[in-house]
Design an enzyme around this catalytic site. Structure first.
Site, PDB file in Angstrom:
ATOM      1  N   LYS A  22       0.828  -1.206   0.000  1.00  4.44           N
ATOM      2  CA  LYS A  22       0.000   0.000   0.000  1.00  4.44           C
ATOM      3  C   LYS A  22       0.864   1.258   0.000  1.00  4.44           C
ATOM      4  O   LYS A  22       0.660   2.177  -0.795  1.00  4.44           O
ATOM      5  CB  LYS A  22      -0.931  -0.015   1.211  1.00  4.44           C
ATOM      6  CG  LYS A  22      -1.998   1.062   1.199  1.00  4.44           C
ATOM      7  CD  LYS A  22      -2.979   0.844   2.355  1.00  4.44           C
ATOM      8  CE  LYS A  22      -3.724  -0.455   2.178  1.00  4.44           C
ATOM      9  NZ  LYS A  22      -4.618  -0.756   3.319  1.00  4.44           N
ATOM     10  N   ARG A  91      -3.584   2.932   8.546  1.00  2.00           N
ATOM     11  CA  ARG A  91      -3.936   1.737   7.776  1.00  2.00           C
ATOM     12  C   ARG A  91      -2.735   0.801   7.641  1.00  2.00           C
ATOM     13  O   ARG A  91      -1.610   1.242   7.456  1.00  2.00           O
ATOM     14  CB  ARG A  91      -4.434   2.133   6.378  1.00  2.00           C
ATOM     15  CG  ARG A  91      -5.501   3.200   6.378  1.00  2.00           C
ATOM     16  CD  ARG A  91      -5.948   3.560   4.969  1.00  2.00           C
ATOM     17  NE  ARG A  91      -6.749   2.512   4.371  1.00  2.00           N
ATOM     18  CZ  ARG A  91      -7.128   2.514   3.088  1.00  2.00           C
ATOM     19  NH1 ARG A  91      -6.736   3.497   2.288  1.00  2.00           N
ATOM     20  NH2 ARG A  91      -7.867   1.548   2.606  1.00  2.00           N
ATOM     21  N   GLY A 100      -8.406  -7.311   4.416  1.00  2.00           N
ATOM     22  CA  GLY A 100      -9.233  -7.414   5.608  1.00  2.00           C
ATOM     23  C   GLY A 100      -8.628  -8.176   6.756  1.00  2.00           C
ATOM     24  O   GLY A 100      -9.249  -8.320   7.807  1.00  2.00           O
ATOM     25  N   MET A 102      -5.781  -7.442   8.481  1.00  2.00           N
ATOM     26  CA  MET A 102      -5.167  -6.600   9.515  1.00  2.00           C
ATOM     27  C   MET A 102      -6.020  -5.350   9.719  1.00  2.00           C
ATOM     28  O   MET A 102      -7.121  -5.248   9.184  1.00  2.00           O
ATOM     29  CB  MET A 102      -3.718  -6.292   9.133  1.00  2.00           C
ATOM     30  CG  MET A 102      -2.832  -7.531   9.178  1.00  2.00           C
ATOM     31  SD  MET A 102      -1.134  -7.192   8.742  1.00  2.00           S
ATOM     32  CE  MET A 102      -1.271  -6.698   7.039  1.00  2.00           C
ATOM     33  N   ARG A 336      -3.208  -1.278  -6.426  1.00  2.00           N
ATOM     34  CA  ARG A 336      -2.351  -2.465  -6.327  1.00  2.00           C
ATOM     35  C   ARG A 336      -2.650  -3.342  -7.526  1.00  2.00           C
ATOM     36  O   ARG A 336      -3.699  -3.196  -8.171  1.00  2.00           O
ATOM     37  CB  ARG A 336      -2.625  -3.228  -5.034  1.00  2.00           C
ATOM     38  CG  ARG A 336      -4.055  -3.725  -4.893  1.00  2.00           C
ATOM     39  CD  ARG A 336      -4.346  -4.263  -3.514  1.00  2.00           C
ATOM     40  NE  ARG A 336      -5.767  -4.563  -3.336  1.00  2.00           N
ATOM     41  CZ  ARG A 336      -6.349  -4.750  -2.173  1.00  2.00           C
ATOM     42  NH1 ARG A 336      -5.637  -4.660  -1.061  1.00  2.00           N
ATOM     43  NH2 ARG A 336      -7.634  -5.032  -2.081  1.00  2.00           N
ATOM     44  N   HIS A 452     -15.652  -7.973   1.089  1.00  2.00           N
ATOM     45  CA  HIS A 452     -14.664  -8.831   1.744  1.00  2.00           C
ATOM     46  C   HIS A 452     -14.775 -10.271   1.247  1.00  2.00           C
ATOM     47  O   HIS A 452     -13.772 -10.915   0.898  1.00  2.00           O
ATOM     48  CB  HIS A 452     -14.868  -8.783   3.258  1.00  2.00           C
ATOM     49  CG  HIS A 452     -14.004  -9.745   4.020  1.00  2.00           C
ATOM     50  ND1 HIS A 452     -14.424 -11.018   4.340  1.00  2.00           N
ATOM     51  CD2 HIS A 452     -12.738  -9.624   4.499  1.00  2.00           C
ATOM     52  CE1 HIS A 452     -13.444 -11.640   4.987  1.00  2.00           C
ATOM     53  NE2 HIS A 452     -12.416 -10.817   5.110  1.00  2.00           N
ATOM     54  N   ARG A 573       4.043 -48.396 -10.386  1.00  2.00           N
ATOM     55  CA  ARG A 573       4.107 -49.132  -9.114  1.00  2.00           C
ATOM     56  C   ARG A 573       3.561 -50.542  -9.307  1.00  2.00           C
ATOM     57  O   ARG A 573       2.341 -50.739  -9.366  1.00  2.00           O
ATOM     58  CB  ARG A 573       3.299 -48.375  -8.054  1.00  2.00           C
ATOM     59  CG  ARG A 573       3.900 -47.028  -7.684  1.00  2.00           C
ATOM     60  CD  ARG A 573       2.885 -46.060  -7.144  1.00  2.00           C
ATOM     61  NE  ARG A 573       1.987 -45.627  -8.208  1.00  2.00           N
ATOM     62  CZ  ARG A 573       1.288 -44.488  -8.191  1.00  2.00           C
ATOM     63  NH1 ARG A 573       1.412 -43.660  -7.179  1.00  2.00           N
ATOM     64  NH2 ARG A 573       0.479 -44.176  -9.186  1.00  2.00           N
ATOM     65  N   ARG A 628       8.993 -49.574 -11.241  1.00  2.00           N
ATOM     66  CA  ARG A 628       9.546 -49.882  -9.924  1.00  2.00           C
ATOM     67  C   ARG A 628       9.211 -51.320  -9.564  1.00  2.00           C
ATOM     68  O   ARG A 628       8.031 -51.714  -9.568  1.00  2.00           O
ATOM     69  CB  ARG A 628       8.974 -48.941  -8.864  1.00  2.00           C
ATOM     70  CG  ARG A 628       9.557 -49.191  -7.474  1.00  2.00           C
ATOM     71  CD  ARG A 628       9.052 -48.180  -6.458  1.00  2.00           C
ATOM     72  NE  ARG A 628       7.651 -48.409  -6.097  1.00  2.00           N
ATOM     73  CZ  ARG A 628       6.937 -47.593  -5.322  1.00  2.00           C
ATOM     74  NH1 ARG A 628       7.488 -46.477  -4.862  1.00  2.00           N
ATOM     75  NH2 ARG A 628       5.676 -47.866  -5.037  1.00  2.00           N
ATOM     76  N   GLU A 765      15.450 -43.160  -1.654  1.00  2.00           N
ATOM     77  CA  GLU A 765      14.405 -42.864  -0.663  1.00  2.00           C
ATOM     78  C   GLU A 765      14.870 -43.139   0.757  1.00  2.00           C
ATOM     79  O   GLU A 765      14.130 -42.924   1.715  1.00  2.00           O
ATOM     80  CB  GLU A 765      13.139 -43.668  -0.974  1.00  2.00           C
ATOM     81  CG  GLU A 765      13.396 -45.142  -1.191  1.00  2.00           C
ATOM     82  CD  GLU A 765      12.201 -45.871  -1.800  1.00  2.00           C
ATOM     83  OE1 GLU A 765      11.061 -45.482  -1.507  1.00  2.00           O
ATOM     84  OE2 GLU A 765      12.421 -46.814  -2.571  1.00  2.00           O
ATOM     85  N   SER A 784      15.927 -41.999  -9.197  1.00  2.00           N
ATOM     86  CA  SER A 784      14.630 -41.349  -9.063  1.00  2.00           C
ATOM     87  C   SER A 784      14.391 -41.126  -7.575  1.00  2.00           C
ATOM     88  O   SER A 784      14.421 -42.081  -6.792  1.00  2.00           O
ATOM     89  CB  SER A 784      13.511 -42.205  -9.656  1.00  2.00           C
ATOM     90  OG  SER A 784      12.269 -41.546  -9.522  1.00  2.00           O
ATOM     91  N   CYS A 852       9.881 -38.878  -8.220  1.00  2.00           N
ATOM     92  CA  CYS A 852       8.590 -39.529  -8.459  1.00  2.00           C
ATOM     93  C   CYS A 852       7.678 -39.473  -7.244  1.00  2.00           C
ATOM     94  O   CYS A 852       6.623 -40.082  -7.236  1.00  2.00           O
ATOM     95  CB  CYS A 852       8.785 -40.973  -8.903  1.00  2.00           C
ATOM     96  SG  CYS A 852       9.682 -41.996  -7.722  1.00  2.00           S
ATOM     97  N   TYR A 872      13.796 -34.545 -14.764  1.00  2.00           N
ATOM     98  CA  TYR A 872      12.346 -34.623 -14.905  1.00  2.00           C
ATOM     99  C   TYR A 872      11.683 -34.709 -13.535  1.00  2.00           C
ATOM    100  O   TYR A 872      12.330 -35.033 -12.524  1.00  2.00           O
ATOM    101  CB  TYR A 872      11.935 -35.825 -15.763  1.00  2.00           C
ATOM    102  CG  TYR A 872      12.198 -37.171 -15.126  1.00  2.00           C
ATOM    103  CD1 TYR A 872      11.274 -37.760 -14.270  1.00  2.00           C
ATOM    104  CD2 TYR A 872      13.384 -37.862 -15.387  1.00  2.00           C
ATOM    105  CE1 TYR A 872      11.515 -38.990 -13.683  1.00  2.00           C
ATOM    106  CE2 TYR A 872      13.633 -39.091 -14.806  1.00  2.00           C
ATOM    107  CZ  TYR A 872      12.693 -39.653 -13.952  1.00  2.00           C
ATOM    108  OH  TYR A 872      12.941 -40.866 -13.367  1.00  2.00           O
TER     109      TYR A 872
END
Length: 900
Positions: A22, A91, A100, A102, A336, A452, A573, A628, A765, A784, A852, A872
């Protein structure tokens, strides 16, 4: 000494970190020569210091003295002067818009004496002066001193009832004097002291309240929802008051340079005569469309349109503008870059590219994967021609249905039970935020597109209908034309048209999903949104360095993901292929007591696996498919220990034969583990059960050879899960290479010309795998990252056990900004990914790297994986377009950072 206060002329729009959004934009408008009331901004660093040190910030008071004196000199008035008072607004204004959430206090400087001076300033308008005074006591009491706001509202309601009027503008000066007296009593009752009469004390207390409001519950909740950092703090703007409540030649409004709901060009906004700004935002009085201002005050209307065009041209974006007209004089109170719906974000970005305002790269930074996800949800199917029970303003598009609730608390409670709810209110206020988050949609009887409810709903991507003024909303029901809708009844709301339907209306796929499915040609579509999505997705694909694959276990999922733009499968999987009617075959494998029995079970599974893989390879012909090998604990395929024990006991009691159940019970007991996530699974399973991985590898190789023989181009990649030591991978790899060579060698198509090349790699993992990645890369052609398990093991908790148990408390305390299962933990788990990436590629420079886990479809995580240098990401089919967009955005953002 650090500078804490800036006059508007000292700042600019690029100082949002210091001056808040602001303050920075008020400074920018001032420097553009626009009509901005004089004022100054107290910096976010002052707020940070205030919150850290408790109260006193050394040097701040003296700086405020200096800037207040300069403001008084420029205005020719003194703060709260009884004869000719200067009044100011105090403000909030954080770096990121938090509508709205604060605090704001208007009319600071009024007291029992200066209210008379304000009346004289206004040409003897006593009503205006006393109305301004009662507003100050109400806002100051609620904001600064935590006086319950409903008591002020009840006193105002009682005053209107006594007068026999509907709106507060119908109360005269004497009525308002009585209301001020009533407000003072309410204030004194709750605070133990009289309303402060010192103007400077009012201002200082209001500034402190704005600082404190940064940590108010609703502000904390909003920041968490919007992922806004908690340590930024808010700036405070002290601005000379201008008044829209001086009569019919005054007013206040909010304007958008384009429609924030659809993105269409035009004149959008709301205006309210004889009102102050909070009346518009709160939605307590229904506004008129901004176009009506042309009839009310053409001079101000024409000036406003010229300023709107200037601001959009300056910011190169949709601008959200707050303005006040004081006796025919236009004042700009705020601008804004406006919040917008997901559809508007894409449409506006494409429009600005077409208009030459921004580049395609810049357009890509203006949209997000989260917004794209919103566009992919279904819409109402109105083919049955349902009749709406009422209609309001379509404030935030979407289709939402659920049970009606009338309070934020009820919305939260119902959502916790898994119910879909629609929060119905006369108007919302910041205290309703928890319920708005929990609800599928919001419906109000008051307010418009700038209320609001509308602003917050658009920011969160929630469906919202406002201003359905035919509705009479009570405590536990609403009435429309005599029809009563009670709490618990189901309604459907259309945030595009504003229509409200009783009951649940069926939905249809979105046009964006139809486009991704290939059912809608963007060149032929009349929908600007589809054209915009096509333009930006095309550019994202051309800009991206990260490829996007999918997690898919069936041919149907693979086909859909490919239509959605997946460049292969990053996770197939295989354990998912053993469920359903194949479960008995897995039981046979587990119960096998001899090599012969085990081999028979594997032989029965192999052709089924081969057929599964062949179907997937065909759908992904020419693209990589990472398979996998079976990963979960085997007990997941078996009945529960407790159920089996009961069955066996009952059978023995009855003298019945239960050999199969007894064998199964013995196997379950043998395989029972205290912590299955850390037990016999992954590579350990393949090494302990002879032939299991070999069967899967053979099935993969045979399916690849069959597709190659058909003239296809299979690209399988075998991924060994849960490896923690290179020796595990070396053992599995040696067996796999023998099987692959055997299958290819006996196929009749051998060598490189066979078109069959099968990579072997591993899933990182286990933390130890990440820390010894240099060794593991000697035996792996790709990594992966399984970030789900890496997160569990890195943090030392099981997702299934802890998310409902204590995550809410960790989020509340700020330990988590967001669940580490939802977005990658950059500092911890992310560091493991970096280490494994660097050390793996140091050993094998051409090492292919991907992810993955579910993080592969999370927008923030995609940017991290781009930074790290992965090749990837892989995610569920529905999230593929989201990851594609974010991969392009990550590349553009990274290039911009490098350039800077």
């Amino acid at each position: 000494m650090e500078k804490f206060v800036y006059d508007f002329a000292e700042g600019n729009k690029d100082l949002k970190d210091l001056l808040g959004g602001k303050g920075a934009n008020l400074a920018e408008m001032t420097n553009l020569g626009l009509p901005v009331p004089a004022g100054f901004t107290i910096t976010t660093s002052a707020c940070q210091r205030y919150l850290a040190e408790g109260s006193h910030v050394e040097g701040l008071s003296a700086e405020i003295d200096d800037h207040l004196a300069a403001l008084e000199t420029s205005m020719g008035r003194k703060l709260g002067d009884p004869a000719d008072p200067l009044l100011v607004s105090v403000r909030s204004g954080a770096k990121f818009s938090m509508p709205g959430m604060m605090e704001t206090v208007l009319n600071v400087g009024l007291n029992d004496e200066s209210v008379q001076g304000l009346s004289r300033q206004a040409g003897g308008n006593d009503r205006f002066a006393w109305d301004s005074y009662r507003r100050l006591i109400q806002m100051f009491g609620k904001t600064v001193c935590d006086v319950p706001g409903h008591e002020f509202e009840e006193a105002l309601h009682d005053a209107k009832v006594r007068k026999g009027v509907k709106d507060d503008v119908q109360l005269d000066a004497d009525d308002l004097k009585e209301l001020v007296a009533a407000y003072k009593k309410i204030f004194a009752k709750h605070t133990g002291h009289e309303f402060p009469q010192s103007p400077r004390e009012q201002m200082d207390l209001a500034i402190a309240a704005v600082f404190r409001s940064w940590n108010a519950d609703r502000a904390v909740l909003y920041r968490r929802q919007e992922r806004i950092p908690a340590d930024l703090g808010t700036a405070v703007n002290v601005v000379a008051m201008v008044f829209g409540n001086l009569g019919a030649d005054s007013g206040t409004g909010v304007a958008f340079t384009r429609d924030p709901a659809t993105g269409e060009s035009g004149i959008y906004g709301d205006y309210l005569q004889n009102a102050q700004g909070e009346d518009v935002v709160a939605g307590i009085r229904n506004t008129v469309p901004l176009q009506d201002l042309e009839k009310i005050d053409k001079k101000s209307y024409d000036e406003l349109l010229a300023i709107m065009a200037q601001l959009e041209g300056h910011y190169h974006d949709l601008c959200d503008i707050e303005f006040t007209i004081e006796r025919g004089k236009l004042w700009m109170l705020q601008t804004r870059v406006g919040k917008r719906t997901a559809a508007a974000a894409f449409t506006i970005a494409a429009q600005l590219v077409d208009e030459g305002m921004i580049s395609l790269d810049e357009a890509l930074t203006r949209v997000s994967g989260a917004q794209l996800a919103q566009l992919m949800f279904p819409r109402f199917d109105l083919s049955s021609h349902p009749s709406p029970i009422t209609r309001g303003v379509g404030a935030s598009p979407g289709a939402a249905a659920g049970e009606v609730v009338f309070s934020s608390a009820h919305a939260v409670a119902a959502a916790a039970e898994g119910k879909s709810v629609i929060l119905v209110r006369r108007e919302t206020n910041p205290d309703d935020l928890p319920g708005m988050i929990a609800a599928q949609g919001i419906l109000t009887s008051r307010g418009g597109k700038t209320s609001h409810a509308a602003v917050v709903a658009r920011g969160m991507g929630k469906t919202c209908v406002c201003g359905a003024d035919e509705m009479e909303v009570g405590r536990d029901q609403f009435t429309v034309n005599g029809q009563v809708v009670r709490e618990g009844d189901t309604v459907s709301i259309d945030g595009t048209t504003g229509r409200v339907y009783l009951g649940e209306v069926p939905v249809r796929p979105s046009e964006v999903v139809q486009y991704f499915e290939g059912d809608l040609d963007p060149a032929l579509a009349n929908e600007p949104l589809v054209s915009a999505v096509h333009l930006l997705m095309t550019h994202a694909d051309s800009a991206a360095r990260l490829a996007v694959r999918t997690n898919a276990d069936t041919g149907a999922d693979a086909a859909r993901a490919r239509r959605f733009g997946a460049r292969g499968i990053g996770l197939c999987r295989t354990e998912h292929m053993f469920l359903g009617d194949r479960r008995p075959l897995v039981e046979r494998l587990i119960l096998a007591r001899t090599d012969t029995e085990r081999n028979e079970a594997l032989a029965a599974l192999q052709p089924l696996q081969r057929a599964d893989f062949l179907q997937i390879f065909r759908e992904m012909n020419g693209l990589p498919v990472t398979v996998r090998l079976i990963d979960p604990p085997l007990h997941e395929f078996l009945p529960s220990l407790e159920d089996l024990a009961v069955q066996v006991a009952v059978a023995k009691e009855r003298g019945e034969e239960a050999e199969h159940d007894e064998r199964m019970l013995a196997a379950v007991r043998r395989m029972h583990e205290s912590n299955p996530m850390l037990g016999l699974r992954g590579v350990r399973l393949g090494l302990v059960i002879p032939g299991l991985f070999a069967m899967q590898v053979r099935a993969i190789a045979e399916a690849a050879v069959e597709l190659a023989a058909e003239g296809g181009h299979p690209r399988p990649e075998i991924m060994v899960p849960l490896v923690g030591a290179v020796q595990e991978l070396e053992t599995v790899r040696a067996e796999a290479e023998k099987i692959i060579a055997e299958v290819v060698g006996t196929s009749g198509i051998s060598g490189a010309s066979s078109g069959v090349e099968i990579l072997i790699g591993t899933m990182i993992e286990v933390p130890r795998a990440a820390l010894t990645a240099g060794q593991i890369a000697e035996a792996a052609e790709f990594f992966s990252f399984g970030t789900n398990d890496l997160t569990q093991m890195g943090w030392g908790f099981s997702r299934d056990d802890v998310e409902g148990a204590f995550f809410w408390r960790y989020l509340e305390l700020g330990i988590f900004g967001i669940s580490p299962f939802e977005s990658i933990d950059r500092d911890g788990v992310g560091r493991l990914v970096r280490i494994a990436t660097d050390e793996g590629r140091a050993t094998r420079p051409g090492l292919k790297l991907g992810v993955c886990g579910e993080h592969g479809g999370d927008p923030e995580s995609v940017h991290f994986f781009h930074e790290v240098g992965l090749d990837y990401v892989s995610c569920s089919p529905f999230r593929v377009p989201i990851a594609r967009l974010e991969a392009g955005r990550a590349a553009v953002t990274s290039a911009g950072s490098d350039h800077r």
